[in-house]
Design an enzyme around this catalytic site. Sequence first.
Site, PDB file in Angstrom:
ATOM      1  N   ARG A 127       0.843  -1.206   0.000  1.00 38.43           N
ATOM      2  CA  ARG A 127       0.000   0.000   0.000  1.00 38.43           C
ATOM      3  C   ARG A 127       0.875   1.253   0.000  1.00 38.43           C
ATOM      4  NH1 ARG A 127      -5.175   0.579   3.923  1.00 38.43           N
ATOM      5  NH2 ARG A 127      -3.795   1.228   5.581  1.00 38.43           N
ATOM      6  N   ARG A 162       3.812   4.682   4.213  1.00 34.12           N
ATOM      7  CA  ARG A 162       3.701   5.241   5.570  1.00 34.12           C
ATOM      8  C   ARG A 162       4.738   4.589   6.469  1.00 34.12           C
ATOM      9  NH1 ARG A 162      -2.650   4.564   6.848  1.00 34.12           N
ATOM     10  NH2 ARG A 162      -1.718   3.659   8.697  1.00 34.12           N
ATOM     11  N   ARG A 173       1.748  -4.061  14.525  1.00 36.08           N
ATOM     12  CA  ARG A 173       0.337  -3.624  14.525  1.00 36.08           C
ATOM     13  C   ARG A 173      -0.596  -4.826  14.580  1.00 36.08           C
ATOM     14  NH1 ARG A 173      -0.021  -0.008   9.429  1.00 36.08           N
ATOM     15  NH2 ARG A 173      -2.203   0.300   9.991  1.00 36.08           N
TER      16      ARG A 173
HETATM   17  P1  AMP Z   1      -4.988   3.427  11.270  1.00 33.50           P
HETATM   18  O1  AMP Z   1      -4.831   4.389  10.148  1.00 33.50           O
HETATM   19  O2  AMP Z   1      -6.403   3.311  11.770  1.00 33.50           O
HETATM   20  O3  AMP Z   1      -4.383   2.073  10.989  1.00 33.50           O
HETATM   21  O4  AMP Z   1      -4.170   4.025  12.524  1.00 33.50           O
HETATM   22  C1  AMP Z   1      -2.786   4.269  12.416  1.00 33.50           C
HETATM   23  C2  AMP Z   1      -2.180   4.382  13.811  1.00 33.50           C
HETATM   24  O5  AMP Z   1      -2.818   5.448  14.543  1.00 33.50           O
HETATM   25  C3  AMP Z   1      -2.337   3.156  14.690  1.00 33.50           C
HETATM   26  O6  AMP Z   1      -1.344   2.166  14.436  1.00 33.50           O
HETATM   27  C4  AMP Z   1      -2.193   3.788  16.080  1.00 33.50           C
HETATM   28  O7  AMP Z   1      -0.842   4.094  16.373  1.00 33.50           O
HETATM   29  C5  AMP Z   1      -2.941   5.108  15.921  1.00 33.50           C
HETATM   30  N1  AMP Z   1      -4.370   4.951  16.239  1.00 33.50           N
HETATM   31  C6  AMP Z   1      -5.430   5.067  15.380  1.00 33.50           C
HETATM   32  N2  AMP Z   1      -6.593   4.869  16.010  1.00 33.50           N
HETATM   33  C7  AMP Z   1      -6.283   4.594  17.306  1.00 33.50           C
HETATM   34  C8  AMP Z   1      -7.052   4.277  18.455  1.00 33.50           C
HETATM   35  N3  AMP Z   1      -8.394   4.191  18.412  1.00 33.50           N
HETATM   36  N4  AMP Z   1      -6.372   4.051  19.618  1.00 33.50           N
HETATM   37  C9  AMP Z   1      -5.039   4.147  19.689  1.00 33.50           C
HETATM   38  N5  AMP Z   1      -4.247   4.425  18.637  1.00 33.50           N
HETATM   39  C10 AMP Z   1      -4.858   4.663  17.446  1.00 33.50           C
END
Ligand code: AMP
Length: 217
Positions: A127, A162, A173
């Site tokens: 991605r 990213r 993750r």
């Molecule tokens: P995402 O784009 O949803 O995969 O989020 C990217 C990163 O943002 C994650 O790996 C976390 O570090 C942080 N993050 C996003 N949403 C949350 C959440 N609800 N709680 C804690 N960290 C978050």
Amino acid sequence: MKLVILGAPGAGKGTIAKLLSAVDGSVQISTGDILRGAIESGSEWGRQAQAYMSRGELAPDALIMEVMEARLQQPDCENGFLLDGFPRTIPQAQALHQLFDKLGITLDLALNIEVPRDVVLERLTTRRTCENPECQAIYNIKSKPPAREGVCDKCGSAVVQRDDETEAAINRRLQTYTEKTAPLIGFYRQRGLLLTTPSTSSEEVVAAVTGRLGSAH
Ligand code: AMP
């Protein structure tokens, strides 16, 4: 509709949220996008979240709740919302439901998108994302490359990997997902709000949601 969307990183939560948003205008709220925007703008929230995000770890619950408590009270949430990437821990889910009680909001459904681990790994390592925070268009070097390599079709900015989509960060993750987020499936099942679908076809996921909501209303 008022939905929580659960699923491992790379399960397609963002794609499904966009399709569902087109169904009835419910607003897509991605905590990841909010945090990336906060980092870009140099805000205090972004400063606090950045180190966790680049390591592939979750940002602290208290920080996320502060961000989301403010976001859910914006007027555009009144007609419905699709929570993409939130809640991600049991404490966040508990705090969210307290907030819903306070605001008089009833959640319709928690959608759980299931996807095999090898599919997620393949999707995330290939991605690429437009680095322009206003655009953030998503590409895939195998299935959906930009017309000119490394350049966004929509806005001409650079298309990049990213920090948290390197293989090491993705493995962290996924582990974080298994430990901290997967328990939410039981949390919502107990409350009779869970709908689990495979992520094979986005259209089928959307049809499953509208079918379930249609029959419930
Ligand atoms: P995402 O784009 O949803 O995969 O989020 C990217 C990163 O943002 C994650 O790996 C976390 O570090 C942080 N993050 C996003 N949403 C949350 C959440 N609800 N709680 C804690 N960290 C978050």
